[in-house]
Write an enzyme that holds these catalytic residues in place. Structure first.
Site, PDB file in Angstrom:
ATOM      1  N   HIS A   1       4.986 -30.265   2.813  1.00 19.68           N
ATOM      2  CA  HIS A   1       6.240 -29.580   2.497  1.00 19.68           C
ATOM      3  C   HIS A   1       7.186 -30.528   1.756  1.00 19.68           C
ATOM      4  O   HIS A   1       7.803 -30.163   0.762  1.00 19.68           O
ATOM      5  CB  HIS A   1       6.956 -29.111   3.770  1.00 19.68           C
ATOM      6  CG  HIS A   1       6.222 -28.098   4.595  1.00 19.68           C
ATOM      7  ND1 HIS A   1       5.883 -28.307   5.903  1.00 19.68           N
ATOM      8  CD2 HIS A   1       5.772 -26.857   4.292  1.00 19.68           C
ATOM      9  CE1 HIS A   1       5.267 -27.229   6.382  1.00 19.68           C
ATOM     10  NE2 HIS A   1       5.183 -26.342   5.431  1.00 19.68           N
TER      11      HIS A   1
ATOM     12  N   LYS B   1       7.074 -13.760  16.088  1.00 23.07           N
ATOM     13  CA  LYS B   1       6.202 -14.923  15.953  1.00 23.07           C
ATOM     14  C   LYS B   1       6.491 -15.936  17.056  1.00 23.07           C
ATOM     15  O   LYS B   1       7.632 -16.113  17.475  1.00 23.07           O
ATOM     16  CB  LYS B   1       6.483 -15.582  14.590  1.00 23.07           C
ATOM     17  CG  LYS B   1       5.224 -15.821  13.756  1.00 23.07           C
ATOM     18  CD  LYS B   1       5.592 -16.216  12.347  1.00 23.07           C
ATOM     19  CE  LYS B   1       4.548 -17.065  11.688  1.00 23.07           C
ATOM     20  NZ  LYS B   1       4.897 -17.392  10.297  1.00 23.07           N
TER      21      LYS B   1
ATOM     22  N   SER C   1       0.256 -27.081   8.895  1.00 19.45           N
ATOM     23  CA  SER C   1       1.031 -27.146  10.144  1.00 19.45           C
ATOM     24  C   SER C   1       0.212 -26.675  11.343  1.00 19.45           C
ATOM     25  O   SER C   1       0.385 -27.185  12.459  1.00 19.45           O
ATOM     26  CB  SER C   1       2.298 -26.293  10.051  1.00 19.45           C
ATOM     27  OG  SER C   1       3.195 -26.816   9.119  1.00 19.45           O
TER      28      SER C   1
ATOM     29  N   ARG D   1      -1.853 -24.577  -1.882  1.00 18.28           N
ATOM     30  CA  ARG D   1      -2.858 -25.595  -1.545  1.00 18.28           C
ATOM     31  C   ARG D   1      -4.240 -25.230  -2.011  1.00 18.28           C
ATOM     32  O   ARG D   1      -5.017 -26.068  -2.425  1.00 18.28           O
ATOM     33  CB  ARG D   1      -2.912 -25.791  -0.022  1.00 18.28           C
ATOM     34  CG  ARG D   1      -1.760 -26.575   0.515  1.00 18.28           C
ATOM     35  CD  ARG D   1      -1.654 -26.452   1.997  1.00 18.28           C
ATOM     36  NE  ARG D   1      -1.303 -25.085   2.372  1.00 18.28           N
ATOM     37  CZ  ARG D   1      -0.963 -24.716   3.578  1.00 18.28           C
ATOM     38  NH1 ARG D   1      -0.976 -25.584   4.553  1.00 18.28           N
ATOM     39  NH2 ARG D   1      -0.644 -23.469   3.830  1.00 18.28           N
TER      40      ARG D   1
HETATM   41  P1  ADP Z   1       4.768 -19.923   6.293  1.00 15.67           P
HETATM   42  O1  ADP Z   1       4.789 -19.551   7.744  1.00 15.67           O
HETATM   43  O2  ADP Z   1       5.723 -19.149   5.440  1.00 15.67           O
HETATM   44  O3  ADP Z   1       3.385 -20.063   5.676  1.00 15.67           O
HETATM   45  P2  ADP Z   1       4.840 -22.781   6.259  1.00 15.67           P
HETATM   46  O4  ADP Z   1       5.875 -23.614   6.921  1.00 15.67           O
HETATM   47  O5  ADP Z   1       3.456 -22.899   6.780  1.00 15.67           O
HETATM   48  O6  ADP Z   1       5.419 -21.340   6.318  1.00 15.67           O
HETATM   49  O7  ADP Z   1       4.813 -23.096   4.708  1.00 15.67           O
HETATM   50  C1  ADP Z   1       5.924 -22.975   3.870  1.00 15.67           C
HETATM   51  C2  ADP Z   1       5.530 -23.236   2.417  1.00 15.67           C
HETATM   52  O8  ADP Z   1       5.002 -24.543   2.299  1.00 15.67           O
HETATM   53  C3  ADP Z   1       4.431 -22.318   1.887  1.00 15.67           C
HETATM   54  O9  ADP Z   1       4.683 -22.068   0.525  1.00 15.67           O
HETATM   55  C4  ADP Z   1       3.186 -23.137   2.037  1.00 15.67           C
HETATM   56  O10 ADP Z   1       2.196 -22.754   1.098  1.00 15.67           O
HETATM   57  C5  ADP Z   1       3.732 -24.496   1.703  1.00 15.67           C
HETATM   58  N1  ADP Z   1       2.923 -25.562   2.269  1.00 15.67           N
HETATM   59  C6  ADP Z   1       2.491 -25.705   3.528  1.00 15.67           C
HETATM   60  N2  ADP Z   1       1.759 -26.831   3.683  1.00 15.67           N
HETATM   61  C7  ADP Z   1       1.725 -27.414   2.456  1.00 15.67           C
HETATM   62  C8  ADP Z   1       1.096 -28.579   1.930  1.00 15.67           C
HETATM   63  N3  ADP Z   1       0.340 -29.375   2.674  1.00 15.67           N
HETATM   64  N4  ADP Z   1       1.288 -28.854   0.637  1.00 15.67           N
HETATM   65  C9  ADP Z   1       2.040 -28.038  -0.131  1.00 15.67           C
HETATM   66  N5  ADP Z   1       2.629 -26.919   0.284  1.00 15.67           N
HETATM   67  C10 ADP Z   1       2.477 -26.602   1.561  1.00 15.67           C
END
Ligand code: ADP
Length: 152
Positions: free
Chosen positions: A18, A42, A129, A91
């Protein structure tokens, strides 16, 4: 007019993946709002305030980055914040398929807001995550995937 982007997500917890997307998007926008979506349906591992504090800590030196919490539709939140851009990270192919539908539906809901995608840096592409939570839940050390201000 100020170019404002919303970067929405659960950030449960925020990872280096992120952080990388946000940092790389900084030159594109005047302001990035990292928006933690709070969905009552959620279940989260980490408390909302905890997640918010971690993101704030990771960007304490970036005055273009702010952190907020929202409920409801992301597109409505963008409109409320006067943000014309919705930032997402990609990703892999799974992210692509999922994100494409959301972006296209969001555009139908409000065609004044553009979704902007950044491909993840190769070194962060595997960070997820969900897997980070599994490591923590099982007593492993996930520090290498997290910003330095987070220690779990
Ligand atoms: P959500 O529950 O909306 O998927 P996340 O917190 O998992 O929320 O992810 C938020 C954003 O960050 C999304 O656009 C996701 O694709 C991006 N994201 C998550 N992990 C990574 C990563 N390792 N590299 C780049 N972008 C990421």
């Amino acid at each position: 007019m100020k170019k404002i982007a919303v970067f929405p997500g659960s950030f449960d917890p925020i990872t280096l993946g992120h952080v990388s997307v946000i940092k790389r998007a900084l030159p594109l926008f005047d302001e990035i709002i990292v928006a933690i979506g709070n969905n009552s349906q959620k279940k989260y591992m980490f408390d909302l305030k905890q997640r918010e504090g971690w993101i704030k800590g990771a960007f304490v030196n970036d005055n273009k980055v702010s952190v907020d919490i929202y409920q409801g539709l992301t597109i409505d939140y963008c409109e409320k914040k006067n943000a014309k851009f919705l930032l997402r990270g990609l990703r892999n192919q799974q992210d692509f398929e999922f994100e494409r539908s959301i972006a296209q539906m969001n555009r139908k809901l409000n065609d004044e807001i553009e979704t902007i995608f950044l491909f993840t840096d190769l070194e962060y592409a595997a960070i997820n995550s969900t897997i980070v939570r599994d490591i923590i839940r099982n007593g492993g050390n996930a520090d290498q995937f997290l910003p330095a201000n987070i220690s779990i």
